[in-house]
Design a protein around this motif. Sequence first.
Motif, short mmCIF file in Angstrom:
data_model
loop_
_atom_site.label_atom_id
_atom_site.label_comp_id
_atom_site.label_asym_id
_atom_site.label_seq_id
_atom_site.Cartn_x
_atom_site.Cartn_y
_atom_site.Cartn_z
N ILE A 43 4.03 -6.09 -0.46
CA ILE A 43 4.15 -5.28 -1.78
C ILE A 43 5.47 -5.39 -2.29
N ARG A 44 5.87 -4.93 -3.45
CA ARG A 44 7.09 -4.87 -3.93
C ARG A 44 7.00 -3.85 -5.03
N SER A 64 14.72 -6.02 -10.90
CA SER A 64 15.16 -5.99 -9.60
C SER A 64 14.34 -5.28 -8.61
N GLU A 65 14.30 -5.47 -7.42
CA GLU A 65 13.50 -4.94 -6.46
C GLU A 65 13.95 -3.91 -5.89
N ILE A 66 13.17 -2.99 -5.78
CA ILE A 66 13.74 -1.48 -5.34
C ILE A 66 13.50 -1.33 -3.76
N PRO A 86 2.40 0.46 3.61
CA PRO A 86 3.48 1.33 3.12
C PRO A 86 4.70 0.83 2.97
N PHE A 87 5.44 1.34 1.98
CA PHE A 87 6.82 0.79 1.68
C PHE A 87 7.68 1.00 2.80
N PHE A 88 8.73 0.21 3.05
CA PHE A 88 9.71 0.66 4.15
C PHE A 88 10.13 1.75 4.15
N GLU A 89 10.44 2.47 2.84
CA GLU A 89 10.93 3.72 2.81
C GLU A 89 10.48 4.21 1.53
N LEU A 100 7.48 -1.87 -12.16
CA LEU A 100 6.12 -2.83 -11.57
C LEU A 100 5.68 -2.54 -10.02
N PHE A 101 4.29 -2.42 -10.06
CA PHE A 101 3.87 -2.40 -8.73
C PHE A 101 3.35 -3.71 -8.43
N CYS A 102 3.71 -4.39 -7.39
CA CYS A 102 3.23 -5.68 -7.24
C CYS A 102 2.47 -5.97 -5.66
#
Length: 186
Positions: A43-44, A64-66, A86-89, A100-102
């Motif tokens: 996920i990104r 850009s990727e957050i 889960p996101f890393f943070e 954008l949620f990918c």
Amino acid sequence: ASQKFEICGFFKDANASRLRVDGMYAAGTLSGNGNMTGQQLSIRLLEWNDDFTGLSDAFFEDISEIMGGEFQYTDSLQGGEVVYIPFFEPTVLVDDQKYLFCVSTSDMDVFLGHSNTVNYEETGIVIDAITTLLNIDDQWSGGWDTGEVPAMGVKMVNATVGIDENQRVELTPYPNPTANRISIPM
């Protein structure tokens, strides 16, 4: 040849700073009902800074990727089921920022979850709105022409930032030990 297949949902809100994103929900299946054990979904969260008003004039030059995240299937029974990634943070969003949620896979035999029961085609035509996007090897498009849309979700919670503002007063009653009477200094 390796290929990255990514489905994305668009998000922008005037009060986005009230939200924190923790992760995403998505599903994947392997062609031929194959075993998903060992397959990975990524996920990104992307920040989209290009200036545009709708899908008709959108371009993809300032993205850009957050934050990212990953999920690896550990059981064949998970294939086709919605999983939490889960996101890393956890990340607090910014007001009026385009995001954008990918969800992506690099295996051409993995199919990402989609739905053909919800159709956003008329929304895109009437108000030129961006709903979903497709990214194959960094080539962006407006999504599907088959009426199917990505089936994914974003876990958003209230953003709590700052310190605990509770006022606490430490008091020591005396005398200690006491018999019939206690005094508390204020």
